[in-house]
Scaffold this active site. Sequence first.
Site, short mmCIF file in Angstrom:
data_model
loop_
_atom_site.label_atom_id
_atom_site.label_comp_id
_atom_site.label_asym_id
_atom_site.label_seq_id
_atom_site.Cartn_x
_atom_site.Cartn_y
_atom_site.Cartn_z
N THR A 1 -1.35 5.50 2.31
CA THR A 1 -2.85 4.71 2.37
C THR A 1 -2.68 3.90 3.57
O THR A 1 -1.84 3.16 3.98
CB THR A 1 -2.88 4.06 1.15
OG1 THR A 1 -2.84 4.83 -0.06
CG2 THR A 1 -4.21 3.11 1.03
N LEU B 1 0.86 -1.16 -0.04
CA LEU B 1 0.19 -0.05 0.03
C LEU B 1 0.87 1.30 0.04
O LEU B 1 2.22 1.31 0.53
CB LEU B 1 -0.97 0.05 0.93
CG LEU B 1 -1.94 -1.25 1.24
CD1 LEU B 1 -2.92 -1.11 2.63
CD2 LEU B 1 -3.04 -1.23 0.34
N ASP B 2 0.25 2.21 -0.62
CA ASP B 2 1.29 3.43 -0.48
C ASP B 2 1.66 3.89 0.93
O ASP B 2 0.90 3.77 1.63
CB ASP B 2 0.64 4.60 -1.31
CG ASP B 2 0.23 4.20 -2.84
OD1 ASP B 2 1.12 3.53 -3.40
OD2 ASP B 2 -0.51 5.06 -3.30
N LYS B 3 2.44 4.70 1.09
CA LYS B 3 2.93 4.94 2.38
C LYS B 3 1.55 5.71 3.00
O LYS B 3 1.23 5.43 4.31
CB LYS B 3 4.10 6.19 2.21
CG LYS B 3 4.30 6.88 3.69
CD LYS B 3 5.58 7.83 3.49
CE LYS B 3 5.78 8.61 4.92
NZ LYS B 3 6.83 9.71 4.83
#
Length: 342
Positions: free
Chosen positions: A154, A150-152
């Site tokens: 998110t 997951l993106d940082k």
Amino acid sequence: MSIVGTGGDETDASEFVVSEQEAGRRLDQFLATALGGELSRSRLQSLIEDGQVRVDETPVLLPKRKVAAGETVRLAVPEPEAPEPVAEDIPLAILYEDEHLVVLDKPAGLVVHPGPGNWTGTLVNALLFHCGDTLSGIGGVKRPGIVHRLDKETSGVMVVAKSDAAHRSLAKQFAAHGQDGKMERAYQAVVWGVPSRPVGTVEASLGRSNSDRTKRQVVKDGRPDARHAVTHFEVLERFGTEGANAALIACVLETGRTHQIRVHMSHIGHPLIGDEVYGAHFRTKSKKLGEVGDVVAAFPRQALHAFRLAFEHPVSGEPMEFETELPDDMQELLEALARLEG
């Protein structure tokens, strides 16, 4: 000289076309000028001698080799050797764990694996402390056990493999993107405006941005880096009045591309609140929200939460489902938006 493009995940690669005016120059001189002094001549000479430069796809090892008009020169700068991650005592919200896998609720702000600018303080560092040497080694020393990311900024549910068998099975399920009926990945997001349809699908291929290699954009299917991407969405809640509104939506991924939800929702005119990469041009809309606008403008990240992950246990075959509530910051954002009229 004209820049053809950049690309590649393992190296920072650049391509340049030699103009008539530049013909006859030494290869290292040409590259030094093309890069605007970004790399020294001695560094460029070393890269050439190490085989990192190609001219019309042919490796060239001599820095003094003269370039000719129309030739394409490609320079690949290898990533610097990174230190191996170390175990760090970082708290984790564990939802489930057995000898094969760990399921956790990742908070916003936590990077998944070490990389430039984030060699410590990542999920991998935390997992090494929590799991010791039991993590799957398939992802290598930099990404032990990491099957997806997951993106940082998110938040939400992630699964990590503790055995190689689990890693292989989970990777296969993620690669199928739920088309085999084993996996489902669902997100909740708060977006600017309200989609015209309560339920919809965005089907648009994604590729690297022409202006920033860290970003993605919708591209034509024929482009070499185009990756098919499909996002299904449903409007869960509407806030505000026309011209000053927002919506809570649910998104289900049919494919799993980098920044997929963020790019797709921006593409249809509804970027995520707080997304400074794909929705910064919508920030001025917060001024139309009155006192609520201050809360919205101050939201520090893209309002995106991976609230549901369902998959088949990689060893037992048992269906597994995990859901988490929206984190406090998104709950507070929704409470603020609920104060809007309409």
